[in-house]
Every structure is written in structure tokens, then in C-alpha cells.
Design an enzyme around this catalytic site. Structure first.
Site, PDB file in Angstrom:
ATOM      1  CD  GLU A 437      -2.717  -1.162  -0.229  1.00 39.79           C
ATOM      2  OE1 GLU A 437      -2.592  -0.197  -1.063  1.00 39.79           O
ATOM      3  OE2 GLU A 437      -3.074  -2.536  -0.631  1.00 39.79           O
TER       4      GLU A 437
HETATM    5  C1  LIG Z   1       3.160  -9.355  -0.103  1.00 38.94           C
HETATM    6  C2  LIG Z   1       2.484  -8.287  -0.989  1.00 38.94           C
HETATM    7  C3  LIG Z   1       1.354  -8.258  -1.294  1.00 38.94           C
HETATM    8  C4  LIG Z   1       0.788  -6.822  -2.240  1.00 38.94           C
HETATM    9  N1  LIG Z   1      -0.258  -6.817  -2.565  1.00 38.94           N
HETATM   10  C5  LIG Z   1      -0.830  -5.993  -3.583  1.00 38.94           C
HETATM   11  C6  LIG Z   1      -2.032  -5.791  -3.927  1.00 38.94           C
HETATM   12  O1  LIG Z   1      -2.818  -6.563  -3.431  1.00 38.94           O
HETATM   13  N2  LIG Z   1      -2.492  -5.101  -5.276  1.00 38.94           N
HETATM   14  C7  LIG Z   1      -1.318  -4.235  -5.713  1.00 38.94           C
HETATM   15  O2  LIG Z   1      -1.814  -3.737  -6.681  1.00 38.94           O
HETATM   16  N3  LIG Z   1      -0.078  -4.494  -5.178  1.00 38.94           N
HETATM   17  C8  LIG Z   1       0.041  -5.087  -4.357  1.00 38.94           C
HETATM   18  N4  LIG Z   1       1.519  -5.185  -3.755  1.00 38.94           N
HETATM   19  C9  LIG Z   1       2.584  -4.500  -4.273  1.00 38.94           C
HETATM   20  C10 LIG Z   1       3.060  -3.179  -3.272  1.00 38.94           C
HETATM   21  O3  LIG Z   1       1.936  -2.475  -3.095  1.00 38.94           O
HETATM   22  C11 LIG Z   1       4.401  -2.827  -4.011  1.00 38.94           C
HETATM   23  O4  LIG Z   1       5.545  -3.711  -3.799  1.00 38.94           O
HETATM   24  C12 LIG Z   1       4.890  -1.579  -3.351  1.00 38.94           C
HETATM   25  O5  LIG Z   1       4.068  -0.465  -3.523  1.00 38.94           O
HETATM   26  C13 LIG Z   1       6.244  -1.204  -3.754  1.00 38.94           C
HETATM   27  O6  LIG Z   1       6.435  -1.235  -5.042  1.00 38.94           O
HETATM   28  P1  LIG Z   1       7.649  -1.864  -5.624  1.00 38.94           P
HETATM   29  O7  LIG Z   1       7.971  -3.556  -4.814  1.00 38.94           O
HETATM   30  O8  LIG Z   1       7.610  -2.125  -7.229  1.00 38.94           O
HETATM   31  O9  LIG Z   1       9.052  -1.202  -5.173  1.00 38.94           O
HETATM   32  P2  LIG Z   1       9.827  -0.002  -5.659  1.00 38.94           P
HETATM   33  O10 LIG Z   1       8.803   1.117  -6.114  1.00 38.94           O
HETATM   34  O11 LIG Z   1      10.654  -0.407  -6.924  1.00 38.94           O
HETATM   35  O12 LIG Z   1      10.283   0.683  -4.683  1.00 38.94           O
HETATM   36  C14 LIG Z   1      11.864   0.359  -4.299  1.00 38.94           C
HETATM   37  C15 LIG Z   1      12.188   1.083  -3.237  1.00 38.94           C
HETATM   38  O13 LIG Z   1      12.616   2.496  -3.930  1.00 38.94           O
HETATM   39  C16 LIG Z   1      11.833   3.504  -2.892  1.00 38.94           C
HETATM   40  N5  LIG Z   1      11.121   4.644  -3.645  1.00 38.94           N
HETATM   41  C17 LIG Z   1      10.461   4.440  -5.081  1.00 38.94           C
HETATM   42  N6  LIG Z   1      10.073   5.728  -5.384  1.00 38.94           N
HETATM   43  C18 LIG Z   1      10.457   6.580  -4.477  1.00 38.94           C
HETATM   44  C19 LIG Z   1      10.406   7.650  -4.203  1.00 38.94           C
HETATM   45  N7  LIG Z   1       9.614   8.564  -5.191  1.00 38.94           N
HETATM   46  N8  LIG Z   1      10.928   8.489  -3.145  1.00 38.94           N
HETATM   47  C20 LIG Z   1      11.420   7.862  -2.351  1.00 38.94           C
HETATM   48  N9  LIG Z   1      11.657   6.369  -2.278  1.00 38.94           N
HETATM   49  C21 LIG Z   1      11.135   5.830  -3.423  1.00 38.94           C
HETATM   50  C22 LIG Z   1      10.885   2.750  -2.198  1.00 38.94           C
HETATM   51  O14 LIG Z   1      10.525   3.456  -0.845  1.00 38.94           O
HETATM   52  C23 LIG Z   1      11.465   1.369  -1.907  1.00 38.94           C
HETATM   53  O15 LIG Z   1      12.309   1.523  -0.750  1.00 38.94           O
HETATM   54  C24 LIG Z   1       1.948  -6.204  -2.841  1.00 38.94           C
HETATM   55  C25 LIG Z   1       3.285  -6.698  -2.584  1.00 38.94           C
HETATM   56  C26 LIG Z   1       3.636  -7.480  -1.634  1.00 38.94           C
HETATM   57  C27 LIG Z   1       5.106  -7.734  -1.438  1.00 38.94           C
END
Ligand SMILES: Cc1cc2nc3c(=O)[nH]c(=O)nc-3n(C[C@H](O)[C@H](O)[C@H](O)COP(=O)(O)OP(=O)(O)OC[C@H]3O[C@@H](n4cnc5c(N)ncnc54)[C@H](O)[C@@H]3O)c2cc1C
Length: 570
Positions: A437
Site C-alpha cells: 500500500e
Molecule cells: C505481499 C505483497 C502483497 C501485495 N499486494 C498488492 C495488491 O494486492 N495489489 C497491488 O496492486 N499491489 C500489491 N503489492 C505491491 C506493493 O504495493 C508494492 O510492492 C509496493 O508499492 C512497492 O512497489 P515495488 O515493490 O515496485 O518497489 P519500488 O517502487 O521499486 O520501490 C523500491 C524502493 O524505492 C523506494 N522509492 C521508490 N520511489 C520512491 C520515491 N519517489 N521516493 C522515495 N523512495 C522511493 C521505495 O520506497 C523502496 O524502498 C503487494 C506487494 C507484496 C510484497
């Protein structure tokens, strides 16, 4: 027999002493439904009594039914076999039990079979379910899907879908994330194309979708070929059929009972929810904010479970001839945990109350525009409060639950590192809360504007105007000192007029605001709740220390970290 509501005086006292009048009047449309629906309350005490009874049922199911199955659910986990997802046995049984108790349409209107509870009560329920089994909360909390259809769907869509959600026959999922679009949701690429007959088909991949095997998913898709970014995105209702294939489920660190799916859509028929182009900016933001509040409640629930485990263990573990809870370093950890949980819970319920008022006013504006006219300013104010406090509480509680579970393991010593006690599971389950989230870094991005533009200080003014806090002068003085430090930090950032400087210190400032807000809330709660007095005193004194150290980092002449951090990494 164990009841996670009745054994928690903090939740009970909040329900008794919170000012829920506005929330209840809006949710119950001034009790217009009394006499129409069997359980619709006739006045404020009746509504509160109703909430109390519902929470007692949730507490009993959480304590007696869900918690005893949590360990087996964690070990068995959700499985993926022959292209289908199977819940663990305990998850299946718990979902059936929740549906039998009529708890799957928790916030939905009675006309669709829901029980019309406010978000504040929903947060309390989610907290108890999460204390029992954090992974089950993910499925219980997906009621947000139905809530979003209720807010933005057509009459016909609501009639078609909502009764199925309320009965528990239908489960939901929200499909936003893709392999190349996580935090940056406006860069999604899953396509929605319109047929000649006006229908839509979806093509592309979604990743990390909790309960992606659901009967009904809300899928965010790119519907406007010529428009990049968030404006080219719409939200679709997708009913599960053979055009969507589950490719796999993730092998995760924690929340094993909750399946996290990768989905491949191939000409999958879907229908538009609401209007085109508003998919991200309006509907998904609303959906995600609801889910963020749910995750904050999940974090508080897991933290409560960890505290109780640690307290119980520390009382019975003897070393050097005495139980370890008598050693001050252990006592201090337990006190830290307890104070942080009480503070987080106060912030959670306050945020839920603000969101309830905002949503109630929005619903009033739809239902009775004439009556809503005089409350336009209030709607604007509560919209700003909700936009600030939702990411603030998600950031605080999801970070602090990790610290709390860490301390719980520490108190268990070597056994904490084994699977012999639940703290090991809690530690793993907690870790996701500050990632999904929206990570904490993204909550900071969402919250910082409300602090820099004064919404936060406006809320503090209203709190002080509405409540006489003077009977706790020392704690009030501490809370005001925190506020001054926040104001000084905001002034410093504004004076620098450098967006990179603001970005660099945003987390510090958001943490300062969260601690300041909770300091005020605990002082307010301590007026009614004796057991909060010590918590307020301890929390405020810690907040003053922490807030000052962050203010110093922001206001210091020497900004070596800001100047050098990037150069250091090359
Ligand atoms: C168990 C699980 C359940 C999930 N359930 C759902 C679901 O039901 N529906 C759904 O749609 N998604 C779901 N997700 C996805 C989840 O919301 C994303 O994994 C999360 O939002 C982070 O995105 P990412 O993994 O691509 O990380 P990235 O966006 O690649 O981020 C990697 C790192 O970079 C940092 N970062 C990125 N952008 C910025 C910025 N602008 N400023 C500062 N730091 C930044 C982040 O904080 C993080 O530390 C789920 C994920 C997991 C692991």
C-alpha cells in the site's frame, strides 16, 4: 475462552470516550433507517451499543477461532497447484466463520446486506483480526473492493456485486502493481481496449496481487492510448473467467496465509468503474487510502500480539533467580512497546474518525446537495485532514510494529529466533506493513504537503480549541514544545526554498509531525482514561527528545549528510 475485544481495555475505552457523534449521525443519516432495517439504531447510545456488540463478536472470533489456527496457517500457507490457488485449511474455516457472522459487508449499507459500520469501528475490527492472524486480515480487509464499487459504481453495478460481497460468497482483489510499475503507479502498461460494442478487454500482467484468485478484481489499466501518465488510466471491474491466468504465487517471508499472485490477462472482458481517466487520480487513490488505513490497523494488531507474547514470556522466564521482567532493560523495552502501541492506536482511531466524517459529508453531498451546501467548508477541511493523516498513521504504525516485533524477539532471547513461539511469525508478518500500500517513503511523499501547507497545525489548533487540556499542564507543555519544533523545521525548509532539501528532510519532518500529533492525542485521551496518564507522560517526554533531535538535524548549519550523501555513493 479468549475475546480480543473484551480483554483489551484500551479499545473498549476508546469506543466509550471518543467523540463519535458526528460520525454516527452521518453514517446513520440522522437515524432515518430506524424502523426500516432490523438492526438500524434509533439514537446515539443505541448505535454505540450496536458497535460494542459487533466488536464483541469480532473479538470472540479473533480470539477463539482465528488465533488458535494462525500457527498452522503460517506453516501450511496458501498453495498454488495446477494453476489454482488453495487457501490453508484454517484460512478457509476462518473466512466461513466471518461470513456466517455477517461480517463481510462491514461498512456497506444495509440495503445491500451490509452492517453499515463506520471506518472507526472497522479499524478496531481489523486490528483484532490482525492480532489473531495478520494474513487473514488481508482477505478480510479486501472489503475495500466492495466499498470502492459502492462509492463509485452505478446503481446496477452495486446491486449486482455488493450483496455477493456482503454474504461472503464473493471475494475481491485490487490489481494495480506491475513488474515495472510499483511505487510509480502512473507508469502502468496493462492495456484496456474498447470493442465496437462498447465492452472492454484487458491485456497484460499484474504482479504481487493479494488474493489475485478472487472472483471480482478491480484492475487499473491504460485506457487512453494517446495519454501518458495517470490521466490515461481507468479502473475496471473484472469478474474471474478463463481469460485470466494465475502464473504463480510468491514464496514470501511472512503472511503465508495470504496468496500473492502474478496474473496474466488475455483479452479478459471487463467493465468500466465510474468515468474514464479517473482510474488512478480518483478511484485508486480512494481505494488505496482505505487500504492504507487497514494496513495501519493491521500493524497495531500485530504489535499488540507481540507485546502480549513478550510480556507473558518475560513474566515466566527466570534468569539470575528472578523473572526477567524485573530487569530494568527488559522493563524498559516492554514499556516502550506499550506506549508506542497506545500512541499508534490513538492516531489510528483519530484518523479513522476524520475519514468517517469526510466520507459521511461526501455521501451527504451526493444524497442531499441542498443540505450539504452549508457543510462545504467542513468537507474541504476533512478532505485535507484525511489526505494528511492516512499516510501519517500508515507510516508511523508500520514502522513501529517492526521495532516492537524486534524487541519482542529480543525479550525472548534465543527462543525468539526459533519457531517455538509466535514472535518469530509476528516479526515476519510485520515486515510487509511498511512496504505494501505504498512504502513508508511514499507515505512521506503523500504526507509532507499537508505539513508544509499548514493543515497539520490547523488540526492542532482545532484540537486545542475543542478540548480543554489544561488539567495536564506538564504534558500539554511538552506537546506544545513539540509543535514549536515542527514549526521551526517547516520555517527552515521554507527558507531554504530548495525542493531537494525538502525531499531530503521530509521523512524527519513527517516523523516529527506524527510524534507531535500523538503527543496531543495522548494528552487528550488521558483526560478520560486513567490508564493513559502514564502513557501520555512517557510518550510526551520521549517525543520531546526525538522531535528536538530531528529539528536540530533539519535546522543545523552543517548539512553534511545532505551535501555529501550522493557524492559518497558515487
Ligand atoms: C505481499 C505483497 C502483497 C501485495 N499486494 C498488492 C495488491 O494486492 N495489489 C497491488 O496492486 N499491489 C500489491 N503489492 C505491491 C506493493 O504495493 C508494492 O510492492 C509496493 O508499492 C512497492 O512497489 P515495488 O515493490 O515496485 O518497489 P519500488 O517502487 O521499486 O520501490 C523500491 C524502493 O524505492 C523506494 N522509492 C521508490 N520511489 C520512491 C520515491 N519517489 N521516493 C522515495 N523512495 C522511493 C521505495 O520506497 C523502496 O524502498 C503487494 C506487494 C507484496 C510484497
Amino acid at each position: 475462552m479468549s475475546n480480543f475485544y473484551l480483554d483489551n481495555p484500551d479499545i473498549l475505552h476508546h469506543l466509550q470516550h471518543m467523540d463519535l457523534e458526528q460520525v454516527i449521525r452521518l453514517k446513520e443519516q440522522d437515524f432515518a433507517q430506524h424502523g426500516v432495517y432490523a438492526h438500524a439504531p434509533q439514537d446515539l447510545p443505541d448505535a454505540l451499543d450496536n458497535y460494542h456488540r459487533v466488536l464483541e463478536i469480532v473479538g470472540q472470533i479473533a480470539g477463539d477461532f482465528v488465533a488458535p489456527r494462525a500457527d498452522a496457517v503460517d506453516r501450511e500457507g496458501a498453495r498454488f497447484e495446477d494453476g489454482a490457488v488453495h487457501y490453508a485449511q484454517g484460512t478457509k474455516e476462518a473466512l466461513e466463520r466471518l461470513a456466517q457472522a455477517d461480517l463481510m459487508g462491514f461498512t456497506l449499507p444495509r440495503e445491500y446486506g451490509g452492517i453499515n459500520m463506520p471506518k472507526t469501528v472497522y479499524s478496531m475490527a481489523i486490528e483484532m483480526i490482525s492480532r489473531a492472524d495478520a494474513s487473514l486480515m488481508n482477505l478480510f480487509g479486501l472489503q475495500e473492493i466492495a466499498d470502492t464499487i459502492c462509492k463509485f459504481g452505478s446503481r446496477e453495478q452495486k446491486e449486482r456485486y455488493l450483496p455477493r460481497f456482503c454474504s461472503g460468497e464473493t471475494s475481491g482483489a485490487m490489481a494495480l502493481t506491475e513488474p515495472d510499475a510499483g511505487s510509480d503507479l502512473q507508469s502502468i502498461s496493462l492495456r484496456a481496449d474498447q470493442n465496437e460494442d462498447g465492452g472492454w478487454v484487458l491485456n497484460g500482467v499484474k504482479r504481487f496481487i493479494t488474493n489475485g484468485c478472487a472472483d471480482v478484481s478491480l484492475v487499473m489499466a491504460r485506457s487512453e492510448p494517446g495519454i501518458s501518465g495517470g490521466r490515461g488510466v481507468s479502473l475496471f471491474i473484472y469478474e474471474r473467467d478463463e481469460h485470466m491466468r494465475i502464473r504463480r504465487i510468491e514464496d514470501k517471508l511472512g503472511i503465508h496465509g495470504s496468496p500473492t499472485c502474478e496474473l496474466q490477462f488475455q483479452d479478459a472482458p471487463a467493465e468500466l468503474l465510474g468515468e474514464r481517466k479517473k482510474g488512478l487520480v480518483k478511484y485508486t487513490m480512494s481505494l488505496m487510502n482505505g487500504a492504507r488505513l487497514g494496513v495501519a490497523a493491521q500493524a497495531v494488531g500485530v504489535a499488540e500480539a507481540a507485546l502480549r507474547e513478550a510480556k507473558g514470556y518475560a513474566r515466566q522466564r527466570v534468569q539470575f533467580g528472578q523473572s526477567i521482567d524485573r530487569f530494568l532493560p527488559v522493563t524498559e523495552m516492554l514499556a516502550e512497546m506499550q506506549v508506542s502501541i497506545q500512541a499508534g492506536r490513538s492516531l489510528l482511531y483519530e484518523t479513522s474518525r476524520l475519514v468517517d466524517i469526510k466520507e459521511g459529508l461526501e455521501e451527504l453531498a451526493e444524497r442531499d446537495p441542498e443540505q450539504a451546501k452549508s457543510r462545504k467548508d467542513a468537507l474541504k477541511r476533512y478532505t485535507r485532514y484525511s489526505a494528511l493523516f492516512t499516510p501519517l498513521v500508515k507510516a508511523y504504525t508500520s514502522e513501529v510494529v517492526n521495532d516492537i516485533c524486534d524487541m519482542a524477539i529480543q525479550i525472548h532471547g534465543g527462543t525468539g529466533y526459533t519457531k517455538d513461539f509466535p514472535v518469530e511469525r509476528l516479526y515476519r508478518d510485520a515486515r510487509i506493513t511498511n512496504i505494501y500500500e505504498g512504502t513508508t517513503q511514499l507515505q512521506v511523499v503523500a504526507a509532507i504537503g499537508g505539513i508544509m501547507t499548514g493543515t497539520f497545525f490547523d488540526w492542532l489548533d482545532v484540537l486545542e480549541q475543542d478540548t480543554d487540556l489544561s488539567s495536564l499542564p506538564a504534558q500539554l507543555e511538552g506537546a506544545r514544545e513539540c509543535r514549536k519544533a515542527c514549526e521551526a523545521a517547516v520555517a527552515q525548509i521554507k527558507e531554504r526554498a530548495d525542493s531537494r532539501f525538502q525531499e531530503f528532510h521530509a521523512r524527519r519532518l513527517v516523523d516529527m509531525a506524527a510524534e507531535t500529533g500523538m503527543a496531543y492525542l495522548l494528552v487528550r485521551d488521558a483526560l478520560h482514561l486513567d490508564h493513559k496518564r502514564d502513557a501520555a507522560e512517557l510518550f510526551v517526554s520521549r517525543a520531546v527528545r526525538r522531535v528536538h533531535s530531528r529539528r536540530e538535524a533539519i535546522c543545523a548549519q552543517n548539512q553534511v549528510w545532505f551535501d555529501k550523501a550522493q557524492t559518497l555513493l558515487g
